[in-house]
Structures are given as C-alpha cells and as structure tokens.
Design an enzyme around this catalytic site. Structure first.
Site, mmCIF file in Angstrom:
data_model
loop_
_atom_site.group_PDB
_atom_site.id
_atom_site.type_symbol
_atom_site.label_atom_id
_atom_site.label_comp_id
_atom_site.label_asym_id
_atom_site.label_seq_id
_atom_site.Cartn_x
_atom_site.Cartn_y
_atom_site.Cartn_z
ATOM 1 N N HIS A 155 0.847 -1.188 0.000
ATOM 2 C CA HIS A 155 0.000 0.000 0.000
ATOM 3 C C HIS A 155 0.882 1.238 0.000
ATOM 4 C CE1 HIS A 155 -3.747 -2.143 0.908
ATOM 5 N NE2 HIS A 155 -2.961 -2.973 1.582
ATOM 6 N N CYS A 200 -0.661 2.152 -4.392
ATOM 7 C CA CYS A 200 -1.557 3.236 -4.796
ATOM 8 C C CYS A 200 -0.750 4.526 -4.904
ATOM 9 C CB CYS A 200 -2.654 3.433 -3.759
ATOM 10 S SG CYS A 200 -3.796 2.049 -3.703
#
Ligand code: NAG
Ligand code: NAG
Length: 461
Positions: A155, A200
């Site tokens: 992430h 992301c």
C-alpha cells in the site's frame, strides 16, 4: 563482430539487425557487466494482504530462475502468510489461481518487526552498520559495474510507501528513498538501477523527484493520483482464486510484469525494459479503459529503457530452460482496488463464517468500516478548520512533473502531529497524504495544525 556489438551498444537495441550477435551481446551484458543484485520488499502484513507477499515470493523465484544467487538477493517480508491459520494451503503461497507454490526456498532475510524503513534503506545503501534488529545482515554491497533491481509491493499514498515495521504507521517518504538513490549513485555503488513499485499513487514516489542523470530507471503501477489494483480476487468466474481462498492472490501490475517475465524465460528472444513496460502498461490498463486498472508510468533515465532484462533478472536466452511456463495463457481476472481488497476479504469471511462465528466476523468488518470513516472525517474536519480561516487550498490533484510537497520535513511533522491526536492513518488513511502536503504547501503553521487536530479529535473523557 566488434562493429556489430558497438552498434548495438550505441543504439542500445537488440533487434534483428545483427542476428546471432544479439545473443553474444546479451551474454556480454550479463557476464561482463558485474554482479546482479535484487532487493524484494513486501510492505504489508495480514492475510487480507496475502497478495503483496505472494508477489514478492514470485519475484524471488524469477530471479533465481534468472541465475541470481541467494547471496545477491535480499528479501524483506513479514512472513505471516504461509503459516497463517487462514491459509487454506498451509506452508505454501501461490500468486496465480492455478500457479505453483512460490514460497519454497525464499530466504528470510528480514521478517516481522525487522521489515522497517531503516533496514530497507540500509540494505539498499549497503550499510551493514545501519541495520537494526535481527535480520540476516545481507545488504546490497554492490560496486560500480553492478546492476541492481529493486521491487516493492504494498500500500502507498501520495508521496509515501508503507512498511509493516514494529507498529502500524511506518512510512517510507518518497524524498528519503530518492535521497538514498542519489547517495548510492554518488558512492559509485552501481552501474544502473531499476526499480518497480506497486502501490496506490505510486507515481508520486518519483514524479518531480527522481533525477534523470543518476542511472535509475523506474516504473510504477499507477500515476500519482490513482489507486493500483489487486488481481485474482475472489468473486468472479474468470481468474478467481480457488474457492477456499477469501483473498486476492496478486496485484495487477506486479502479476503483469512477472507473468511477462515468466513467458520470456522460456528461451525466446530477450526482452528489454521498454518492451516489458509496454506490455505491462497494456495489461494493467484494463484493455485501455482504466476502469479496473491504472496508468503504469516510467521515470528517471530513459536511456536505460532499451536495456535487456538480462542485465537485471533474466537468464540469457541460450542458458534458459524451456521448462515450466505456467503463465503462457493469461486468463481474464477480476481486479479490486488495493484499498478495498481488505474489505472484500472481511466481507467474505463474514459471509462464509459458521453461525457461531458470524457475530465476530461482522464485528471485524464493521470495525474496519468504522475506522475508515473516522480517519476520513477527522482529516476532512482538520482541513475544514484550517482552510476555513482564509488559507487558499491548493488543487487536490497532482501537477505533472511536480513533487507532492516541497518541504518533506513539514509533511512528516504534520502527519506526526495529526496522528498524535487522531491516531495512525494506517494503510487506508495514507490516501490522505496529499491533504497534509497541501497544508504544508499553503504554509500553515504547526500550531494551527495542532489546534485543528485537537479540535477534530478531542481526547476521550
Ligand atoms: C552507515 O550507517 C551509520 C549508522 O547509521 C552511519 O553512521 C554511517 O555514516 C553510514 N555509512 C555510510 C557510508 O553512509
Ligand atoms: C493489449 O492487451 C489486450 C488484452 O489484454 C491484448 O488482446 C492485446 O493484444 C494487447 N496489445 C498489445 C500491443 O500487447
């Protein structure tokens, strides 16, 4: 022969021009070109993040098949997946619905609480004395002729990547990563370095930050403003994992480069960084719609992009075996936004829970949803309090070629101030990093931030 090799070097191209000399050139590239190094990092933990460690284990298998030695591959992963009670196939990890175990043989260089920002930078910089904790001590002690490949999966958020570390909320800030790359370049510690990043907003790690003259070429799963995608996720007829898995098996960009690599390991013509970028970009784009996909980006020294992958992690065509090519046929697969993948997991756990476990499973799902909305609303509240006082808020989107923030120390301390009051942003809340960057870019004082945070998140009575 000499001339042909020189021409190839100048053009940086393989191609059909010189026929069989191409292979000669590729061999020169990988044998005469120093040592090849790999650094493979999974930045998450927890079974709902299965896919990141599965990606990294798969990458390790590719590098081994490509001829690298364990001495030259450093693996950093939390290592809680294979032995996890939720793992339907104990002791193994897969990265494709019908794929083989990719866990066997993976070295445990840095695991659990030793997978930290500090250790990653120490490994990258080859600085053994900067390591902390109890890892293997392996670092990239590379020299001026060496080629280094770094792959990170996890992430992220605007300007940050996450690490599982000792506690949630350890962030690798883009600026610190790029400073480390500059330092390694200045020390003459590589000939060229390639970095692939799955996260992301991963474009924001290099956008406006990575110089073009330090022999670093990078690609990222997404641009600076969008999510990246998990793939082989439960819930679809095509490309879903075996039914006993409630979690995604891979990430779209990661699986795209690795299955492309697998397909090229079978002894066909060598592939270049640029060719792999194109192929990965196409697959990650969701057939050009970007509906369930993202924009794969490239940054840094573009003169490296015609280089052969053999310089980094592939075997030379002559030496490669034609054996197992598990990924020749790429199935359509269902992809899930990285940030929603853990909700999908908790939702499926709830749906499949035995009656006596239903309440508990529902509680976990609701807790996570509640945590998310608390983070969202406290960041929103802080922004509202700060910008209602007349400060101009900047555009929330990335500007092409510009870094997320100018003053990275400001960003770090604004995040710390917020977290001290409102709790850790965590792997979900990192998506708000651009709000904190905008607060810095607008010249807001720390005092104003502290005041806003204490109003937004009053202490429990
Ligand atoms: C290695 O790390 C140590 C401890 O952080 C530091 O004092 C030293 O300067 C570093 N060495 C190099 C060559 O950067
Ligand atoms: C792009 O991807 C689609 C489907 O994923 C495939 O059919 C097509 O051949 C690809 N195009 C190129 C140029 O690789």
């Amino acid at each position: 022969m000499g001339r042909c090799v020189v021409v190839l070097l100048l053009l940086g191209l393989g191609g059909a021009v010189c026929g069989r000399w191409q292979e000669e050139f590729l061999r020169l590239g990988s044998e005469g070109g120093g040592t090849r190094w790999g650094v493979l990092v999974a930045g998450s933990k927890g079974f709902y993040n299965y896919r990141h460690q599965a990606d990294v284990c798969h990458a390790y298998q590719i590098m081994r098949k490509g001829g690298l030695n364990d001495d030259n591959i450093v693996v950093m992963m939390y290592d809680d997946i294979a032995s996890h009670p939720d793992n339907p196939r104990p002791g193994t990890i897969i990265n494709h619905p019908s794929g083989p175990d990719v866990y066997a043989g993976v070295p445990k260089d840095y695991t659990r609480k030793d997978v930290t920002v500090n250790n990653f930078l120490a490994v990258l910089l080859g600085n053994r004395s900067a390591l902390t904790g109890a890892g293997s001590g392996k670092v990239v002690s590379s020299g001026p002729n060496d080629h280094v490949f770094v792959y990170y999966a996890d992430h992220g958020g605007p300007g940050v990547l996450s690490m599982p570390g000792p506690a949630e909320g350890e962030y690798l800030y883009a600026n610190d990563l790029v400073q480390a790359l500059k330092k390694k370049h200045a020390a003459g510690a590589y000939k060229s370095l390639v970095m692939y990043v799955e996260a992301c907003e991963s474009g924001s790690i290099f956008e406006g930050l990575l110089p073009t003259d330090i022999a670093v070429y990078a690609t990222t799963a997404s641009n600076a403003d969008e999510s990246s995608w998990g793939t082989y996720c439960p819930g679809d007829d095509h490309g879903a994992p075996p039914p006993e898995f409630d979690t995604c098996l891979g990430d779209l960009y990661s699986v795209a480069w690795m299955e492309d690599a697998d397909a090229h390991q079978d002894g066909r013509r060598g592939e270049t960084l640029q060719q792999q970028y194109r192929s990965v970009k196409n697959r990650t784009s969701d057939a050009g719609t970007y509906f369930l996909g993202s924009h794969v980006m490239q940054y840094g020294d573009m003169s490296l992009s015609p280089q052969s992958l053999h310089l980094y992690y592939m075997d030379t065509p002559a030496a490669a075996s034609r054996a197992d090519d598990a990924a020749a046929a790429i199935p359509a697969s269902v992809s899930v936004n990285q940030r929603d993948a853990d909700l999908l997991y908790l939702w499926r756990k709830y749906m499949r829970a035995a009656p006596e476990k239903k309440v508990e499973a529902r509680e976990r799902l609701l807790q996570e949803m509640g945590r998310r909305s608390r983070v969202d609303s406290s960041v929103e509240l802080v922004e509202g309090l700060i910008f209602s006082s007349g400060k101009e808020k900047e555009e929330k989107k990335a500007k092409a070629g510009q870094a997320v923030v100018e003053d990275w120390e400001c960003l770090k301390s604004m995040v710390r101030t917020f977290e001290a009051r409102c709790g850790s942003l965590g792997q979900y809340g990192m998506k708000h990093m651009r709000s904190f960057a905008n607060i810095c870019n607008a010249g807001v004082s720390h005092h104003a931030m502290a005041t806003a945070a204490s109003l937004a998140c009053p202490p429990h009575l």
